[in-house]
Scaffold this active site. Structure first.
Site, PDB file in Angstrom:
ATOM      1  CG  HIS A 306      -2.107   0.963   1.161  1.00  0.00           C
ATOM      2  ND1 HIS A 306      -2.077   2.233   1.287  1.00  0.00           N
ATOM      3  CD2 HIS A 306      -3.409   0.571   0.614  1.00  0.00           C
ATOM      4  CE1 HIS A 306      -3.040   2.641   1.041  1.00  0.00           C
ATOM      5  NE2 HIS A 306      -4.014   1.949   0.871  1.00  0.00           N
ATOM      6  CG  ASP A 364      -8.578  -4.414  -2.641  1.00  0.00           C
ATOM      7  OD1 ASP A 364      -9.543  -4.314  -2.147  1.00  0.00           O
ATOM      8  OD2 ASP A 364      -7.770  -3.587  -2.844  1.00  0.00           O
TER       9      ASP A 364
HETATM   10  N1  CMC Z   1       4.091  -7.597  -4.829  1.00  0.00           N
HETATM   11  C1  CMC Z   1       5.387  -7.560  -4.921  1.00  0.00           C
HETATM   12  N2  CMC Z   1       6.345  -6.482  -4.748  1.00  0.00           N
HETATM   13  C2  CMC Z   1       5.697  -5.054  -4.458  1.00  0.00           C
HETATM   14  C3  CMC Z   1       4.359  -5.075  -4.321  1.00  0.00           C
HETATM   15  C4  CMC Z   1       3.469  -6.498  -4.416  1.00  0.00           C
HETATM   16  N3  CMC Z   1       2.258  -6.302  -4.248  1.00  0.00           N
HETATM   17  N4  CMC Z   1       3.975  -4.079  -3.882  1.00  0.00           N
HETATM   18  C5  CMC Z   1       5.097  -3.139  -4.019  1.00  0.00           C
HETATM   19  N5  CMC Z   1       6.134  -4.233  -4.264  1.00  0.00           N
HETATM   20  C6  CMC Z   1       7.471  -3.688  -4.150  1.00  0.00           C
HETATM   21  C7  CMC Z   1       7.760  -2.795  -5.602  1.00  0.00           C
HETATM   22  O1  CMC Z   1       8.409  -3.761  -6.873  1.00  0.00           O
HETATM   23  C8  CMC Z   1       8.824  -2.053  -5.151  1.00  0.00           C
HETATM   24  O2  CMC Z   1      10.109  -2.341  -5.128  1.00  0.00           O
HETATM   25  P1  CMC Z   1      11.470  -1.729  -5.401  1.00  0.00           P
HETATM   26  O3  CMC Z   1      11.660  -0.555  -4.453  1.00  0.00           O
HETATM   27  O4  CMC Z   1      12.543  -2.687  -5.518  1.00  0.00           O
HETATM   28  O5  CMC Z   1      11.275  -1.253  -6.792  1.00  0.00           O
HETATM   29  C9  CMC Z   1       8.455  -1.583  -3.700  1.00  0.00           C
HETATM   30  O6  CMC Z   1       7.733  -2.836  -3.055  1.00  0.00           O
HETATM   31  C10 CMC Z   1       7.624  -0.186  -3.640  1.00  0.00           C
HETATM   32  O7  CMC Z   1       6.559  -0.411  -4.533  1.00  0.00           O
HETATM   33  P2  CMC Z   1       5.985   0.891  -5.337  1.00  0.00           P
HETATM   34  O8  CMC Z   1       5.286   0.331  -6.565  1.00  0.00           O
HETATM   35  O9  CMC Z   1       6.808   1.833  -5.524  1.00  0.00           O
HETATM   36  O10 CMC Z   1       4.923   1.341  -4.111  1.00  0.00           O
HETATM   37  P3  CMC Z   1       3.696   2.232  -4.358  1.00  0.00           P
HETATM   38  O11 CMC Z   1       3.626   2.840  -3.265  1.00  0.00           O
HETATM   39  O12 CMC Z   1       3.901   3.230  -5.633  1.00  0.00           O
HETATM   40  O13 CMC Z   1       2.483   1.177  -4.579  1.00  0.00           O
HETATM   41  C11 CMC Z   1       0.628  -0.336  -4.576  1.00  0.00           C
HETATM   42  C12 CMC Z   1       1.538   0.969  -4.007  1.00  0.00           C
HETATM   43  C13 CMC Z   1      -0.684  -0.495  -3.847  1.00  0.00           C
HETATM   44  C14 CMC Z   1       0.370   0.398  -6.147  1.00  0.00           C
HETATM   45  C15 CMC Z   1       1.564  -1.682  -4.815  1.00  0.00           C
HETATM   46  O14 CMC Z   1       1.906  -2.020  -3.471  1.00  0.00           O
HETATM   47  C16 CMC Z   1       1.030  -2.502  -5.441  1.00  0.00           C
HETATM   48  O15 CMC Z   1       0.717  -2.679  -6.946  1.00  0.00           O
HETATM   49  N6  CMC Z   1      -0.010  -3.765  -4.874  1.00  0.00           N
HETATM   50  C17 CMC Z   1      -0.761  -4.598  -5.410  1.00  0.00           C
HETATM   51  C18 CMC Z   1      -2.063  -4.089  -5.793  1.00  0.00           C
HETATM   52  C19 CMC Z   1      -3.112  -3.712  -4.810  1.00  0.00           C
HETATM   53  O16 CMC Z   1      -3.159  -4.786  -3.758  1.00  0.00           O
HETATM   54  N7  CMC Z   1      -3.636  -2.853  -4.491  1.00  0.00           N
HETATM   55  C20 CMC Z   1      -4.815  -2.612  -3.555  1.00  0.00           C
HETATM   56  C21 CMC Z   1      -4.161  -1.331  -2.622  1.00  0.00           C
HETATM   57  S1  CMC Z   1      -5.185  -1.108  -1.236  1.00  0.00           S
HETATM   58  C22 CMC Z   1      -6.846  -0.768  -1.986  1.00  0.00           C
HETATM   59  C23 CMC Z   1      -6.869   0.404  -2.735  1.00  0.00           C
HETATM   60  O17 CMC Z   1      -6.279   1.430  -2.559  1.00  0.00           O
HETATM   61  O18 CMC Z   1      -7.703   0.501  -3.705  1.00  0.00           O
END
Ligand code: CMC
EC number: 2.3.3.16
Length: 429
Positions: A306, A364
């Site tokens: 998140h 989720d």
């Molecule tokens: N599985 C594997 N690696 C992950 C995941 C994951 N679900 N989420 C983040 N990472 C890693 C990512 O690869 C990155 O690694 P590095 O720093 O080595 O490049 C690091 O963690 C930080 O990720 P980010 O994409 O920079 O973080 P963000 O804040 O931009 O993204 C997020 C947040 C929710 C989009 C992301 O965690 C994600 O895609 N999760 C899966 C989708 C999900 O479950 N979304 C629901 C969110 S809660 C309900 C809502 O808000 O709708």
């Protein structure tokens, strides 16, 4: 509220910026004057360090895993209240008295029907249309039906539009579902509570009496509470941005629905369940964990991570409990998906990669299993999220309209394209 000012040095020039204090949580450096003083913009795509507004509605402490609505912890609201009580709280700022709640329930209940002509919009879609596509269209169309609540300068019309939106979303969401599966639409029934009425509109058929299961209706209500608001997330910011131009609230909510649809946001519940189904059995989990960690593989564990929570999502904890209640009630305790989910959660929580990056299950992760057990197809999951989040969107929209500092939201950019050049006639190119 003023705090000690911040000093920033830009090109050898010292710029003093106001610091504003929140009631809890980080203070902000007010950079509003920086362009005037330095002729430079600030740059923060993804808004990782940037507050877009002031708000009194919801507070999240991502490191501690805390979520408060108007100061009240989500755990207490989910335990003691019902969804319409939370709606009242988000909209008006205080918990209702018994009389206020009764009046609010009455007003919402008596706005649940939609204009009969709305049904024609549904039949214009293909039956295999994704219900979120249908929702984008039909909610946007509401502004063509309710002209008497689109004057955003009139506080009375704003509240009527807000109540209409909260009341009609379940009806529209249920219609999207019924259309999808080829069953007749079911009209709302005013002697039922909000969640029970919704379940009935989804699952009743004209040829049989429908009896609402109280465990399922309580679970539905709790799912709505858990999704009601989440401060300045992508879809809420979309609603605020759309509304900042003076667009009517129905159109703004339609914009929010479009944003919510993406798999990084509301679409994650659908994606998470699809992922659990794809994994299928616990012995395949290590393979998927390895893929999630592989930099060259775009796969992510859906339902994990998140932007704000760097701890257990407090909503996920409540959701997990609800999942067990629902599966217990329906006799699905041994659902293989639940087994995969619990094992995946256990492994991920002990894996170095996930620990180091602070990736915890989010809401989720568990909501999908519950909704599936209740009978909803995966394509409806994000629609249910939209239904519940509508109150958050509309409360934030109202707050924005009432904010004297409100101006059109208009970000700047760092231009990296061609500088000025002259156009050459086509024959000379
Ligand atoms: N599985 C594997 N690696 C992950 C995941 C994951 N679900 N989420 C983040 N990472 C890693 C990512 O690869 C990155 O690694 P590095 O720093 O080595 O490049 C690091 O963690 C930080 O990720 P980010 O994409 O920079 O973080 P963000 O804040 O931009 O993204 C997020 C947040 C929710 C989009 C992301 O965690 C994600 O895609 N999760 C899966 C989708 C999900 O479950 N979304 C629901 C969110 S809660 C309900 C809502 O808000 O709708």
């Amino acid at each position: 509220m003023h705090h000690k000012n911040a000093l920033v040095e830009v090109d050898g020039q010292s710029v003093e910026l106001k610091v504003r204090a929140g009631s809890v949580g980080p203070n902000v450096v007010d950079i509003g004057s920086i362009y005037r003083q330095t002729k430079m913009f600030t740059y923060d795509p993804g808004f990782t360090s940037t507050a877009s507004c002031e708000s009194k509605i919801t507070f999240i402490d991502g490191d501690e895993g805390v979520l408060l609505h108007r100061g009240y912890p989500i755990e207490q609201l989910a335990e003691h209240g019902d969804f319409l009580e939370v709606c009242y709280l988000l909209l008006y700022g205080e918990l209702p008295t018994a009389a206020q709640k009764k009046d609010f329930d009455y007003r919402v209940t008596h706005h649940t029907m939609v204009h009969e002509q709305m049904s024609r919009f549904f039949t214009g879609f293909r039956r295999d249309a994704h219900p979120m596509a249908v929702m984008c269209g039909c909610v946007g169309a509401l502004s063509a039906f309710y002209h008497d609540s689109t004057d955003i300068t009139d506080p009375h019309q704003r509240i009527v539009a807000s109540l209409r939106m909260i009341a009609k979303m379940p009806t529209l969401a249920a219609m999207a579902y019924k259309y999808h599966i080829g069953q007749p639409f079911v009209y709302p029934k005013n002697d039922l509570d909000y969640a029970s009425n919704f379940l009935r509109m989804c699952f009743a058929v004209p040829c049989e009496e429908y009896v609402v299961n109280p465990v399922l209706s309580r679970a539905m209500d709790r799912i709505f509470i858990l999704h009601a608001d989440h401060e300045q997330n992508a879809s809420t910011s979309t609603v605020r941005l759309a509304g900042s131009s003076g667009a009517n609230p129905f159109a703004c909510i339609a914009a929010g629905i479009a944003c919510l649809w993406g798999p990084a946001h509301g679409g994650a519940n659908e994606a998470a369940l699809n992922m659990l189904q794809e994994i299928g059995s616990a012995d395949r989990i290590p393979e998927y964990i390895a893929r999630a960690k592989d930099k060259n593989d775009p796969f992510r564990l859906m339902g994990f991570g998140h932007r704000v929570y760097k701890n257990y999502d407090p909503r996920a904890k409540i959701m997990q409990k609800t999942t067990h209640e629902v599966l217990g009630e329906l006799g699905h305790k041994d659902d293989p998906l639940l087994q995969v989910a619990m094992e995946l959660e256990r492994i991920a929580l002990t894996d170095e990669y996930f620990i180091e990056k602070k990736l915890y299950p989010n809401i989720d992760f568990y909501s999908g299993i519950t909704l599936k057990a209740m009978g909803f197809p995966t394509t409806m999951f994000t629609v249910l999220f939209a239904l519940a989040r509508t109150v958050g969107w509309i409360a934030q929209w109202n707050e924005m309209i009432e904010d004297p500092e409100q101006r059109i939201g208009r970000p700047r950019q760092l231009y990296i394209g061609e500088p000025h050049r002259d156009c050459v006639r086509m024959t000379e190119r």
